[in-house]
Enzyme design. Structure first.
Site, short mmCIF file in Angstrom:
data_model
loop_
_atom_site.label_atom_id
_atom_site.label_comp_id
_atom_site.label_asym_id
_atom_site.label_seq_id
_atom_site.Cartn_x
_atom_site.Cartn_y
_atom_site.Cartn_z
N LYS A 133 -7.15 -1.69 9.53
CA LYS A 133 -8.47 -2.02 10.12
C LYS A 133 -8.37 -2.65 11.49
O LYS A 133 -9.22 -2.43 12.34
CB LYS A 133 -9.31 -2.90 9.19
CG LYS A 133 -8.57 -4.02 8.47
CD LYS A 133 -8.05 -3.53 7.14
CE LYS A 133 -6.88 -4.33 6.65
NZ LYS A 133 -7.10 -5.13 5.50
N VAL B 177 0.83 -1.21 0.00
CA VAL B 177 0.00 0.00 0.00
C VAL B 177 0.86 1.26 0.00
O VAL B 177 0.59 2.21 -0.75
CB VAL B 177 -0.98 0.00 1.20
CG1 VAL B 177 -1.91 1.19 1.12
CG2 VAL B 177 -1.79 -1.30 1.25
N LYS C 249 -13.30 -5.09 9.67
CA LYS C 249 -13.99 -4.14 8.78
C LYS C 249 -15.45 -3.99 9.17
O LYS C 249 -16.00 -2.89 9.14
CB LYS C 249 -13.86 -4.61 7.33
CG LYS C 249 -12.41 -4.56 6.84
CD LYS C 249 -12.25 -5.35 5.56
CE LYS C 249 -10.83 -5.31 5.05
NZ LYS C 249 -10.58 -6.30 3.99
N GLY D 111 -5.30 -4.82 -2.75
CA GLY D 111 -4.30 -4.62 -3.81
C GLY D 111 -3.76 -3.21 -3.79
O GLY D 111 -4.36 -2.30 -3.21
N ARG E 50 11.15 -0.65 7.32
CA ARG E 50 12.16 -1.47 8.01
C ARG E 50 13.51 -1.41 7.30
O ARG E 50 14.53 -1.37 7.95
CB ARG E 50 11.66 -2.91 8.12
CG ARG E 50 11.04 -3.18 9.48
CD ARG E 50 10.86 -4.64 9.74
NE ARG E 50 10.12 -5.25 8.64
CZ ARG E 50 9.05 -6.01 8.80
NH1 ARG E 50 8.60 -6.26 10.01
NH2 ARG E 50 8.45 -6.54 7.77
N1 LIG Z 1 -2.58 -5.04 0.87
C1 LIG Z 1 -3.85 -4.67 0.76
O1 LIG Z 1 -4.52 -4.98 -0.22
C2 LIG Z 1 -4.49 -3.89 1.84
C3 LIG Z 1 -3.83 -3.60 3.01
N2 LIG Z 1 -4.44 -2.86 3.97
C4 LIG Z 1 -3.75 -2.52 5.20
O2 LIG Z 1 -2.67 -1.66 4.88
C5 LIG Z 1 -1.60 -1.84 5.80
C6 LIG Z 1 -0.33 -2.17 5.04
O3 LIG Z 1 -0.55 -3.36 4.29
P1 LIG Z 1 0.48 -3.86 3.17
O4 LIG Z 1 1.04 -2.71 2.44
O5 LIG Z 1 -0.25 -4.90 2.41
O6 LIG Z 1 1.58 -4.54 4.07
P2 LIG Z 1 3.09 -4.90 3.70
O7 LIG Z 1 3.50 -6.00 4.59
O8 LIG Z 1 3.24 -5.05 2.22
O9 LIG Z 1 3.85 -3.56 4.13
C7 LIG Z 1 4.06 -3.18 5.46
C8 LIG Z 1 5.26 -2.26 5.51
O10 LIG Z 1 5.46 -1.83 6.86
C9 LIG Z 1 6.85 -1.85 7.12
N3 LIG Z 1 7.10 -2.00 8.55
C10 LIG Z 1 6.94 -3.08 9.33
N4 LIG Z 1 7.37 -2.81 10.58
C11 LIG Z 1 7.81 -1.54 10.57
C12 LIG Z 1 8.40 -0.70 11.53
N5 LIG Z 1 8.61 -1.11 12.78
N6 LIG Z 1 8.74 0.55 11.16
C13 LIG Z 1 8.54 0.99 9.91
N7 LIG Z 1 7.99 0.23 8.95
C14 LIG Z 1 7.65 -1.02 9.27
C15 LIG Z 1 7.36 -3.04 6.35
O11 LIG Z 1 8.74 -2.94 6.13
C16 LIG Z 1 6.57 -2.89 5.05
O12 LIG Z 1 7.22 -2.01 4.19
C17 LIG Z 1 -2.08 -2.95 6.75
O13 LIG Z 1 -2.68 -2.35 7.87
C18 LIG Z 1 -3.12 -3.68 5.94
O14 LIG Z 1 -4.07 -4.33 6.73
C19 LIG Z 1 -5.70 -2.33 3.79
C20 LIG Z 1 -6.40 -2.59 2.65
C21 LIG Z 1 -5.85 -3.42 1.61
N1 LIG Z 2 -6.28 -8.80 3.28
C1 LIG Z 2 -7.33 -7.90 2.94
C2 LIG Z 2 -6.73 -6.70 2.29
C3 LIG Z 2 -7.64 -5.56 2.32
O1 LIG Z 2 -8.16 -5.10 3.29
C4 LIG Z 2 -8.29 -8.60 1.99
O2 LIG Z 2 -7.95 -9.67 1.50
O3 LIG Z 2 -9.39 -8.09 1.79
#
Ligand SMILES: NC(=O)C1=CN([C@@H]2O[C@H](COP(=O)(O)OP(=O)(O)OC[C@H]3O[C@@H](n4cnc5c(N)ncnc54)[C@H](O)[C@@H]3O)[C@@H](O)[C@H]2O)C=CC1
Ligand SMILES: N[C@@H](CC=O)C(=O)O
Ligand code: NA
Length: 429
Positions: free
Chosen positions: A106, A14, A206, A303, A45
């Site tokens: 969420k 994201v 959600k 996504g 990270r």
């Molecule tokens: N992937 C999706 O389709 C969706 C994701 N979300 C939400 O968005 C958020 C992010 O999801 P993604 O991008 O998929 O996760 P991801 O795992 O791809 O990215 C998470 C990022 O956070 C960083 N991170 C972890 N610990 C950290 C720390 N201590 N300090 C700084 N950065 C740190 C990681 O290095 C990584 O870059 C989550 O809350 C997820 O539930 C919400 C809707 C859809």
């Molecule tokens: N893991 C979630 C990502 C979006 O919120 C999903 O599959 O819907």
């Protein structure tokens, strides 16, 4: 015009999507927000990972809390994930110093939303989370702004893209669960810990948020949650034969004078219901109220692109100077318990794996008779070596009766393993 300066933590699916979108649509965003929206500082990270975007010129913070304390940012964007740890600390640090926060998290909002809303109100700022519910679908804006005048009696829908993708692929291509889950992970749909998706928790987070805006914040621990792990290829075949699709649904319903009925569970949905046609990673959000009538909107629930679109829409609200209360109401109320489902009546599907021999069907029906569960339809398919799958569809019955009957069925010598009980959700036609 002074830009809106963003500090963004979390450069995963994201976070990277948000930076790409801000760069790709910079001109439109500036026109719509009335000023440029620019990322000026980031935290993740690893500083050196190749993410396909340049971080040149951005201030780097090893610690997201230090990012939140950066005095040269106007908004903190939290895209790390997790209801505790760095995400929570960072959001609290930003709100605590009166800086608005945009998050896609969420879990954090569902579990700590009321406390964060108080912190925001105390510091005269806000917390926005459009991306947290149904990714790219403007679900929060639908309920909080679009339906601000309504007294809703229903809110919910298909709220997890990973589960909908798995159920769709299992049905249409016959692939198995773990294979499709791995693909959803590769595509960036799944949570860091995929059991969050497949065991229903993500949809529950959600639903808790939608219910919090539509009705009242709910005590998350009181929400009944069941995921899709026990749904098999045989159930998907039975569903098709019976004229249904299996969908992981989250629904909250307010019945006059009663506690909120809310749950997340796989359900049988009639194939003619609009929500049954919502397939793959698509989500659907459905509402109903006395003035607005039924509304269902669908779109990509997960996504990079869709989720980034929702995060940036919140940033434009802030650039425009919008000041929205976190739960859509000024005063933050205490979280309420969800009501018991024991007396809620519905038709149910019960699937059993049984010994294929004479007398089995009589044993099954006698257990159902003893629990006063009336059967509307029965179907049977051969399984391996002397076993069969039996599907029963009940007439309307209280959930407690069907649960007790399922225990009685499981105790029969002819029944292998646990029966699967799915609610037949007929109300979304
Ligand atoms: N992937 C999706 O389709 C969706 C994701 N979300 C939400 O968005 C958020 C992010 O999801 P993604 O991008 O998929 O996760 P991801 O795992 O791809 O990215 C998470 C990022 O956070 C960083 N991170 C972890 N610990 C950290 C720390 N201590 N300090 C700084 N950065 C740190 C990681 O290095 C990584 O870059 C989550 O809350 C997820 O539930 C919400 C809707 C859809
Ligand atoms: N893991 C979630 C990502 C979006 O919120 C999903 O599959 O819907
Ligand atoms: Na959304």
């Amino acid at each position: 015009m002074k830009p809106l300066r963003i500090g963004l933590a979390g450069l995963g699916t994201v976070g990277v999507g948000v930076i790409k979108l801000l760069r790709a649509h910079a001109e439109e965003l500036s026109a719509r927000g009335g000023r440029p929206v620019e990322v000026v500082a980031v935290s993740a990270r690893s500083r050196d990972r190749d993410r396909g975007i340049s971080l040149d010129g951005l201030r780097w913070h090893d610690d997201p809390v230090s990012l939140a304390q950066d005095t040269e940012i106007d908004v903190a964007v939290e895209l790390i994930g997790g209801s505790e740890g760095p995400a929570r600390l960072m959001v609290e640090a930003a709100l605590g110093r009166g800086i608005p926060v945009v998050t896609a998290n969420k879990a954090l909002v569902a579990l700590h939303g009321s406390a964060l809303a108080r912190l925001a109100a105390d510091n005269n700022t806000t917390l926005l989370f459009e991306a947290a519910v149904a990714g790219g679908i403007p679900a929060i804006k639908l309920v909080r702004e679009g339906l601000a005048a309504e007294r809703l009696d229903r809110v919910g829908g298909i709220l997890n893209g990973t589960c909908n993708y798995i159920l769709t692929e299992m049905r249409t291509s016959g692939r198995d669960f773990s294979d499709v889950l791995a693909e959803a992970q590769e595509k960036g749909y799944a949570e860091a810990e995929p059991s969050t998706d497949v065991d229903g928790w993500d949809a529950a987070h959600k639903l808790a948020i939608l219910a919090g805006i539509a009705f009242n914040p709910i005590r998350f621990e009181s929400l009944p949650v069941e995921g899709i792990r026990n749904v098999t290829a045989a159930d998907l075949r039975f569903a098709t034969e019976l004229g249904y699709r299996i969908k992981l649904l989250g629904l909250a319903r307010q019945h006059e004078g009663k506690a909120l009925e809310a749950w997340v569970r796989p359900c049988m949905v009639p194939v003619v219901a609009p929500i049954a046609g919502v397939e793959g990673v698509f989500n659907a959000v459905t509402t109903s109220g006395p003035f607005s009538g039924p509304i269902t909107i669908s779109g990509r629930g997960a996504g990079e692109g869709p989720t980034a679109s929702a995060v940036v829409a919140d940033l434009i609200d802030l650039a425009r100077g919008a000041s929205l209360p976190v739960w859509g109401v000024g005063a933050v109320s205490d979280a309420v318990e969800c009501g018991s489902l024991a007396d809620v009546e519905s038709a149910f599907y019960i699937r059993l794996d049984v010994a294929d021999r004479s007398g089995t069907m009589a044993d099954l029906t006698s257990v159902l008779r003893d629990h006063d569960v009336s059967v509307h339809f029965v179907s049977q398919h051969e399984a391996a070596s002397g076993r069969a799958y039996v599907a029963l569809v009940t007439h309307g019955v209280a959930e407690s009766a069907v649960r007790e009957a399922a225990k009685g069925l499981a105790a029969l010598p002819a029944v292998n393993g646990e029966p699967l009980v799915l609610k037949i959700e007929d109300s979304l036609r």
